[in-house]
Design an enzyme around this catalytic site. Sequence first.
Site, PDB file in Angstrom:
ATOM      1  N   ASN A 174      -5.650  12.324  -0.125  1.00  0.00           N
ATOM      2  CA  ASN A 174      -4.756  11.555   0.744  1.00  0.00           C
ATOM      3  C   ASN A 174      -5.619  10.862   1.789  1.00  0.00           C
ATOM      4  O   ASN A 174      -6.846  11.007   1.814  1.00  0.00           O
ATOM      5  CB  ASN A 174      -3.710  12.472   1.385  1.00  0.00           C
ATOM      6  CG  ASN A 174      -2.639  11.676   2.112  1.00  0.00           C
ATOM      7  OD1 ASN A 174      -2.030  10.782   1.524  1.00  0.00           O
ATOM      8  ND2 ASN A 174      -2.421  11.939   3.382  1.00  0.00           N
ATOM      9  N   LYS A 175      -4.978  10.105   2.656  1.00  0.00           N
ATOM     10  CA  LYS A 175      -5.695   9.294   3.646  1.00  0.00           C
ATOM     11  C   LYS A 175      -6.744  10.113   4.395  1.00  0.00           C
ATOM     12  O   LYS A 175      -6.507  11.262   4.757  1.00  0.00           O
ATOM     13  CB  LYS A 175      -4.673   8.700   4.627  1.00  0.00           C
ATOM     14  CG  LYS A 175      -5.240   7.816   5.711  1.00  0.00           C
ATOM     15  CD  LYS A 175      -6.144   6.720   5.193  1.00  0.00           C
ATOM     16  CE  LYS A 175      -5.443   5.801   4.208  1.00  0.00           C
ATOM     17  NZ  LYS A 175      -6.413   4.879   3.530  1.00  0.00           N
ATOM     18  N   ASP A 213      -2.110  10.684  -2.549  1.00  0.00           N
ATOM     19  CA  ASP A 213      -2.468   9.579  -3.455  1.00  0.00           C
ATOM     20  C   ASP A 213      -2.746  10.068  -4.862  1.00  0.00           C
ATOM     21  O   ASP A 213      -2.561   9.332  -5.831  1.00  0.00           O
ATOM     22  CB  ASP A 213      -3.670   8.821  -2.898  1.00  0.00           C
ATOM     23  CG  ASP A 213      -3.244   7.996  -1.703  1.00  0.00           C
ATOM     24  OD1 ASP A 213      -3.272   8.528  -0.576  1.00  0.00           O
ATOM     25  OD2 ASP A 213      -2.810   6.851  -1.906  1.00  0.00           O
ATOM     26  N   GLN A 259      -2.838   2.553   9.917  1.00  0.00           N
ATOM     27  CA  GLN A 259      -1.494   2.619   9.328  1.00  0.00           C
ATOM     28  C   GLN A 259      -0.547   3.446  10.206  1.00  0.00           C
ATOM     29  O   GLN A 259       0.652   3.180  10.254  1.00  0.00           O
ATOM     30  CB  GLN A 259      -1.561   3.239   7.921  1.00  0.00           C
ATOM     31  CG  GLN A 259      -2.212   2.358   6.868  1.00  0.00           C
ATOM     32  CD  GLN A 259      -3.701   2.620   6.730  1.00  0.00           C
ATOM     33  OE1 GLN A 259      -4.365   2.993   7.685  1.00  0.00           O
ATOM     34  NE2 GLN A 259      -4.234   2.408   5.547  1.00  0.00           N
ATOM     35  N   ARG A 278       0.855  -1.193   0.000  1.00  0.00           N
ATOM     36  CA  ARG A 278       0.000   0.000   0.000  1.00  0.00           C
ATOM     37  C   ARG A 278       0.888   1.238   0.000  1.00  0.00           C
ATOM     38  O   ARG A 278       2.095   1.142   0.149  1.00  0.00           O
ATOM     39  CB  ARG A 278      -0.913  -0.007   1.242  1.00  0.00           C
ATOM     40  CG  ARG A 278      -0.114  -0.307   2.512  1.00  0.00           C
ATOM     41  CD  ARG A 278      -0.632   0.335   3.734  1.00  0.00           C
ATOM     42  NE  ARG A 278      -0.540   1.775   3.672  1.00  0.00           N
ATOM     43  CZ  ARG A 278       0.596   2.463   3.859  1.00  0.00           C
ATOM     44  NH1 ARG A 278       1.738   1.860   4.117  1.00  0.00           N
ATOM     45  NH2 ARG A 278       0.592   3.781   3.771  1.00  0.00           N
ATOM     46  N   GLY A 279       0.238   2.410  -0.129  1.00  0.00           N
ATOM     47  CA  GLY A 279       0.995   3.654  -0.225  1.00  0.00           C
ATOM     48  C   GLY A 279       1.266   3.930  -1.697  1.00  0.00           C
ATOM     49  O   GLY A 279       1.668   3.026  -2.446  1.00  0.00           O
ATOM     50  N   ALA A 280       1.041   5.175  -2.113  1.00  0.00           N
ATOM     51  CA  ALA A 280       1.049   5.489  -3.545  1.00  0.00           C
ATOM     52  C   ALA A 280       2.344   5.092  -4.258  1.00  0.00           C
ATOM     53  O   ALA A 280       2.294   4.402  -5.292  1.00  0.00           O
ATOM     54  CB  ALA A 280       0.725   6.974  -3.738  1.00  0.00           C
TER      55      ALA A 280
HETATM   56  O1  MRU Z   1      -4.848   3.203   2.023  1.00  0.00           O
HETATM   57  P1  MRU Z   1      -3.366   3.431   1.996  1.00  0.00           P
HETATM   58  O2  MRU Z   1      -2.676   2.951   3.229  1.00  0.00           O
HETATM   59  O3  MRU Z   1      -2.733   2.912   0.733  1.00  0.00           O
HETATM   60  O4  MRU Z   1      -3.225   5.022   1.972  1.00  0.00           O
HETATM   61  C1  MRU Z   1      -1.944   5.577   1.867  1.00  0.00           C
HETATM   62  C2  MRU Z   1      -1.926   7.061   1.999  1.00  0.00           C
HETATM   63  O5  MRU Z   1      -2.936   7.710   2.085  1.00  0.00           O
HETATM   64  C3  MRU Z   1      -0.586   7.717   1.915  1.00  0.00           C
HETATM   65  O6  MRU Z   1      -0.591   8.900   2.658  1.00  0.00           O
HETATM   66  C4  MRU Z   1      -0.249   8.034   0.455  1.00  0.00           C
HETATM   67  O7  MRU Z   1      -0.412   6.900  -0.355  1.00  0.00           O
HETATM   68  C5  MRU Z   1       1.123   8.529   0.312  1.00  0.00           C
HETATM   69  S1  MRU Z   1       2.302   7.271   0.708  1.00  0.00           S
HETATM   70  C6  MRU Z   1       3.855   7.927   0.567  1.00  0.00           C
END
Ligand code: MRU
Length: 307
Positions: free
Chosen positions: A220-221, A210, A169, A44-46
Amino acid sequence: MRTIDWVDGAIELVDQTRLPDEYVLLRVETVDELVEAIRRLAVRGAPALGVAGALGVALARGDQEAVARLRAARPTAVNLAWGVDQASAAADPLATALRIRDEDIAACRAMGERGAGLIEGERLRIMTVCNTGGLAAVERGTALGVVQTLHEQGRLAEVYALETRPLLQGARLTTWELGRMGAPHRLVADSAGPYLLARGGVDAVLIGADRIAANGDTANKIGSYALALGAERAGVPFYVVAPESTIDAATPSGDYIEIEDRGTEEIIAIRGVRLAPEGTQALNPAFDVTPHDLITAIVTESRVIRP
Ligand code: MRU
């Protein structure tokens, strides 16, 4: 630590659903296994999703239906579709995927340095949400990469990590990474974030992204928008740290960003323990959109963008 890599003809990734209790590497040999790993947030994470998407095209070996399933595995982080498209357009998808992996490592280092250079002060208290560290990328992270650089420069007083319900997270992953860095930190309930900003004692909010629309609106989250509102009211700078690949010029504004809704189960229970009465239905937007005018600056590997 590498969060994701190509090892002996398959993808190897850290299974993030097992952290912080266990550090387990998952070997992914088919696109369907990768789609499943992405959907359940094992990876996970962009930025990590960008690398996963590109490596997944190498796994697909020309199966276009599999590539389409992979591209659609999660909708909000543009990096997944971007990574898939980059590798799909290449004569050698694996070589392109490995280049994207290597560029991510360099980009995160550059974002760390640029972000740390932008923030003024010597004993900095930083608030962040979700996990934007090495686990969300390949080696170092985006917003947490800036934190890591500040820590290496001896300029970090403390990090306030929001726990990031529903999948935690922040509580599970960001605290784990900060502990490994030896960076001082405290965990904060999501709802305490804006109040702590109002009370004073936070020098900057740093988040990842994201998808950044052409006008700077940033998905973003979930919880990022509340922090941006709190930061604006308290006069605390609010920075978005993300690679250029997260900027989606084809999306004019945040209104056009698809926000993933992950359904009821994640809200009514935590790790299988039900909290709400049986039959309770939930709303579960996994992301929110922070309007560009609440963002002090967007920091990428190559520039600083102000509203
Ligand atoms: O649902 P997730 O855990 O994939 O969400 C991730 C986020 O929102 C992060 O802040 C984003 O992807 C940036 S990661 C460097």
